[in-house]
Scaffold this motif. Structure first.
Motif, short mmCIF file in Angstrom:
data_model
loop_
_atom_site.label_atom_id
_atom_site.label_comp_id
_atom_site.label_asym_id
_atom_site.label_seq_id
_atom_site.Cartn_x
_atom_site.Cartn_y
_atom_site.Cartn_z
N HIS A 288 0.84 -1.20 0.00
CA HIS A 288 0.00 0.00 0.00
C HIS A 288 0.88 1.25 0.00
N ARG B 55 1.12 7.52 -8.46
CA ARG B 55 1.21 6.21 -7.81
C ARG B 55 0.08 6.00 -6.80
N HIS B 56 -0.42 7.09 -6.20
CA HIS B 56 -1.50 7.01 -5.23
C HIS B 56 -2.60 8.00 -5.61
N THR C 79 -6.09 9.79 -3.76
CA THR C 79 -6.86 9.97 -2.52
C THR C 79 -8.33 9.64 -2.76
N THR D 235 -8.17 7.41 2.37
CA THR D 235 -6.91 6.70 2.18
C THR D 235 -6.28 7.12 0.87
N ALA D 236 -4.98 7.02 0.79
CA ALA D 236 -4.26 7.23 -0.46
C ALA D 236 -4.04 5.85 -1.07
N LEU D 237 -4.90 5.49 -2.00
CA LEU D 237 -4.92 4.13 -2.53
C LEU D 237 -3.95 3.99 -3.70
N PRO D 238 -3.22 2.88 -3.78
CA PRO D 238 -2.35 2.67 -4.95
C PRO D 238 -3.15 2.67 -6.25
#
Length: 283
Positions: free
Chosen positions: A32, A192-193, A195, A244-247
């Motif tokens: 993650h 890459r991430h 939100t 969350t900062a998701l991939p």
């Protein structure tokens, strides 16, 4: 060594995986935080014509029309016109052709219905992430919830017409689009991430670590989950909203990726699950 109890807990099994990253790693908080690009083995190589077309697209709108047309042709998804129907026999006229669109529309109606089971089964097959919830918690195996999930994910109404291959292309198209265009207004190309927010009753999530979840912590999500690009929209789906900062490599669908009305929520993102670091923004 594995205890006898381990064999009754499917999330501890080693499942099939076609992306070259072991499922325990893919589901971890380490991945993650430090994700890497994922590709389903052989998918792009088997459809070079689609990605050659996409390379010429000047906009996401143009690319999604190319994607829709290509899959419609490759998998016979286009609705026949009146003249074509007249040439088909009665059985062929009634034939149900499973499609990525019908699955996503089914997910939008009920993520714990038969369409949701097929999608979760695809994640299980391609990424090795075992579902943890389908109508009820999927704990020890065998159990009535597991039997129902297994029956629904194999049901022929949705599970035909090379549906897994259609979903493979959908995932690869999503990843191509994120790298080329990003999510307009939300993420830059190649980010890459991303939100995202999720509204939940915390009935399908599991706290990782001791004590209750307060403001921050780790949640263990189902193998396929819905997020939102908008915190307010997310709040419509539960009394707890987390951020969350998701991939980006875990995304399957994002708003604007596909033509037409696909998912009910206008800001809905569909993503692979696993363990994620979250921040509670509203309770």
């Amino acid at each position: 060594m594995h205890s006898e109890d381990d064999h009754a807990q499917p999330h501890r099994w080693y499942s099939t995986n076609l992306v070259g990253v072991p499922a325990p790693v893919l589901a971890s908080v380490a991945f993650h935080a430090h994700p890497q690009a994922l590709h389903i083995a052989g998918t792009r190589e088997a459809h070079p014509g689609l990605f050659a077309l996409l390379a010429r697209a000047d906009s996401l709108n143009e690319a999604r029309e190319m994607f829709d047309h290509y899959l419609g042709t490759a998998f016979g998804l286009r609705k026949p016109d009146a003249a074509e129907l007249a040439r088909l026999g009665p059985a062929e006229q009634r034939r149900w052709r499973s499609s990525w669109r019908k699955l996503l529309q089914g997910w939008g109606m009920d993520a714990n219905g038969p369409a949701g089971a097929v999608l979760k089964g695809w994640v299980e097959s391609r990424f090795g992430l075992v579902p943890r919830f389908h109508r009820a918690p999927l704990g020890r195996f065998p159990s009535p919830p597991w039997v129902r999930y297994l029956e629904e994910k194999a049901a022929s109404r949705y599970h035909n017409n090379n549906i897994h291959q259609q979903l493979d292309l959908l995932y690869e198209f999503c990843q191509w689009a994120l790298a080329r265009f990003g999510i307009p207004g939300h993420s830059a190309p190649g980010a890459r991430h991303i939100t995202l927010w999720r509204g939940t009753l915390l009935s399908e999530e599991q706290r990782v670590g001791p004590g209750p979840l307060r403001r921050q912590g780790t949640l263990r999500l189902n193998n396929l989950v819905s997020f939102s690009l908008d915190a307010t929209e997310a709040g419509c789906f539960g009394d707890t909203v987390f951020r969350t900062a998701l991939p980006a490599c875990k995304l399957l669908v994002f708003p604007g990726l596909l033509p037409g009305q696909v998912l009910q929520g206008e800001q809905e993102v569909l993503s692979l699950g696993g363990d994620v670091e979250v921040e509670i923004v509203h309770v």
